[in-house]
Write an enzyme that holds these catalytic residues in place. Structure first.
Site: not given
Length: 215
Positions: A89, A180, A151
């Site tokens: 991430d 996400k 995300k």
């Protein structure tokens, strides 16, 4: 999909200890979560603790501010994969986005993507600092760079994910890009709302509480 399979069970606290990560991994195995998300320092530990499970190990790059150079982020990402990370991430360079330096952002994402040899890449855009047109632009860039996920948040900004953030992403994403949502997802109701809006992964430190809410 079952709710547990959406959850990246997360502990990125600055003061997290070995016992905290052991507990996180035990909970992830017990509830069959998608992954644990831990600091780079704990990747090797988590990988060892989860070696006999189906739970993936996720870690963060350029975290939480995103303003380190792309060369630094690439090194971090390669190092994380070598230590056993399954998913990365990464935080974008928000300053570059504010400068409309889209080529830099694309290059950064592509260099990290290419350096991690097919592992899952999630691009954190930190929506709390962005205008709606910037969220749209970043969704388009994530489409163009063929990453796995966009995300919402680090959980360290001024706020976490909002339903509106996810709605915007869902309206502008490609068929293959996933979303996400992370930051501030604390209850079964929060989780369901994000999923209904289009999120296919949830970053939360409240995974156990969410699952107990489902029960």
């Amino acid at each position: 999909m079952e709710l547990n399979s959406y959850i990246d069970h997360t502990n990125l606290k600055v003061v997290s200890t070995l016992k905290d990560i052991e507990k996180l991994c035990d909970e992830a195995v017990n509830y069959h979560f998608a992954s644990v998300c831990v600091a780079p320092y704990y990747v090797s530990l988590a990988k060892n603790l989860l070696k006999d499970s189906t739970v993936s190990v996720c870690t963060v790059i350029g975290f939480p501010n995103g303003y380190s150079t792309k060369e630094t982020k690439v090194f971090e990402a390669i190092n994380a994969i070598e230590n056993g990370a399954d998913e990365i991430d990464m935080v974008i360079n928000i300053s570059a986005l504010k400068n409309k330096d889209y080529d830099y952002i694309k290059e950064e994402i592509e260099e990290i993507r290419d350096s991690i040899d097919g592992h899952i890449l999630k691009v954190i855009i930190e929506t709390c600092y962005l205008e709606e047109d910037e969220i749209i632009k970043m969704t388009e860039i994530c489409n163009e760079t063929f990453v796995n996920f966009i995300k919402t948040s680090t959980g360290f900004g001024t706020r976490g994910a909002s339903l509106r953030d996810v709605e915007i992403m869902n309206e502008h994403k490609s068929e293959v890009l996933e979303i996400k949502a992370s930051g501030g997802i604390k209850t079964f109701e929060d989780a369901n709302a994000m999923i209904n809006e289009g999120a296919t992964r949830l970053g939360t430190s409240n995974g156990v509480e969410i699952m107990k809410g489902e029960e």
